[in-house]
Enzyme design. Structure first.
Site, short mmCIF file in Angstrom:
data_model
loop_
_atom_site.label_atom_id
_atom_site.label_comp_id
_atom_site.label_asym_id
_atom_site.label_seq_id
_atom_site.Cartn_x
_atom_site.Cartn_y
_atom_site.Cartn_z
N CYS A 119 0.80 -1.22 0.00
CA CYS A 119 0.00 0.00 0.00
C CYS A 119 0.83 1.28 0.00
O CYS A 119 0.31 2.36 -0.25
CB CYS A 119 -0.94 0.00 1.20
SG CYS A 119 -1.97 -1.49 1.29
N HIS A 244 -2.97 6.74 2.33
CA HIS A 244 -3.49 5.48 1.81
C HIS A 244 -4.87 5.24 2.38
O HIS A 244 -5.11 5.44 3.57
CB HIS A 244 -2.54 4.34 2.18
CG HIS A 244 -3.16 2.99 2.05
ND1 HIS A 244 -3.79 2.58 0.89
CD2 HIS A 244 -3.27 1.96 2.93
CE1 HIS A 244 -4.25 1.35 1.06
NE2 HIS A 244 -3.95 0.96 2.29
N ASN A 274 -10.42 -0.17 -0.19
CA ASN A 274 -8.96 -0.16 -0.06
C ASN A 274 -8.36 -0.80 -1.32
O ASN A 274 -8.48 -2.00 -1.53
CB ASN A 274 -8.55 -0.94 1.19
CG ASN A 274 -7.05 -1.00 1.41
OD1 ASN A 274 -6.26 -0.85 0.48
ND2 ASN A 274 -6.64 -1.25 2.64
#
Length: 318
Positions: A119, A244, A274
């Protein structure tokens, strides 16, 4: 040694993004597992996410996002000599996604490599691209974050199925007399590397949610502040904070500690889920598209995830 043509800095020329058409709502997930809309929203803040069909690959999404960024930059494929794809969800390890995407976009013989920092991958790739431009190793760089997490998820496991999604975001980095990408602050916490993992190709993504939550909400705001310091920017000068998109509670906890009260906080996770390395460029591109951030604004980006890796830098919005 003096290298002719080396620029004092790099800047982002343009963003682009792509999301699959198929929307999966919380109510859809409630039909196949023990969960509901209230449970998901209260824990991770997600309302819906996008999931790519079997026939749509990670490289397909990366190509579309990269093509949009390239078109918006005003450059032609011939102007690009380095392509970096940040991803942790390739179906196979070889060939890399970057060479495939470059070829599809008509970029002839570029440097091409993938970055797997999960990520944090986009921030790692952006820092690498900026350094390459400053060093004279590249003229213009196409940086893409792309993930197809849906193919690595157990869709009966509510601890992961409600969180992760698919998509891609991209940026074009070019030389600049006035640097528009601040120094990257990056690092890792390898002692916690088992907190997010995929053991092998027969396994699914697994996450120790509480471990990751505690780490993210306690260890990362100093990284954000250091990125501002290295760029010579006070948090009060930030127009946007784009971390993120891991979990809405994590995003809001870091934002409070950052102290950038006037900044727009990216909350793209609510409708995008996500998307790992794609989440930051995807959020940035959508925020620019909606007019939430404008040319010349300063934004702090902060990636963090499996590894555990983290990276952040201040950028000027094109």
């Amino acid at each position: 040694m003096i290298i002719p043509g080396v620029a004092p800095g790099g800047r982002v020329l343009a963003f682009g993004h792509y999301q699959p058409a198929h929307v999966v709502t919380n109510d859809d997930l409630a039909k196949t597992m023990a969960t509901d809309d209230e449970w998901i929203r209260s824990r991770v803040g997600i309302k819906e996410r996008r999931v790519a069909p079997d026939g749509e690959s990670l490289e397909d999404m990366a190509t579309i996002a990269g093509g949009k960024a390239l078109a918006a930059s005003g450059l032609s494929p011939e102007d690009v000599d380095l392509v970096i794809v940040a991803t942790c969800t390739l179906e196979t390890q070889i060939p890399n996604a970057s060479a495939i995407v470059a070829h599809r976009l008509g970029i002839e013989s570029p440097g091409a490599f993938d970055v797997n920092a999960a990520c944090a991958g986009f921030c790692y790739a952006l820092g690498t691209a900026s350094a390459a431009v400053r060093a004279g190793s590249a003229r213009n760089v196409l940086v893409i974050g792309a993930e197809k997490l849906s193919q690595w998820i157990d869709w009966t496991d509510r601890s992961t199925a409600v969180i992760f999604a698919d998509g891609a975001g991209a940026a074009v980095v070019a030389p600049s007399e006035t640097p528009g990408i601040g120094p990257v602050v990056w690092g890792s916490a390898g002692d916690k590397s088992e907190a997010i993992s995929i053991k092998d190709r027969t396994d699914y993504l697994r996450q120790e949610g509480q471990t990751v939550f505690r780490w993210a909400t306690t260890a990362l705001h100093p990284v954000a502040l250091e990125a501002c310091s290295r760029a010579g920017v006070d948090p009060s000068e930030l127009a946007a904070f784009v971390p993120h998109q891991a979990n809405l509670r994590i995003i809001e906890a870091i934002a409070r500690k950052l102290g950038a009260d006037q900044a727009v906080i990216a909350r793209d996770i609510v409708t995008s889920g996500n998307t790992s390395a794609a989440s930051i460029p995807l959020a940035l591109s959508r925020m620019v598209e909606r007019g939430e951030i404008r040319t010349g604004d300063l934004a702090l980006v902060l990636g963090f995830g499996a590894g555990l890796t983290y990276a952040g830098q201040v950028i000027e919005i094109p």
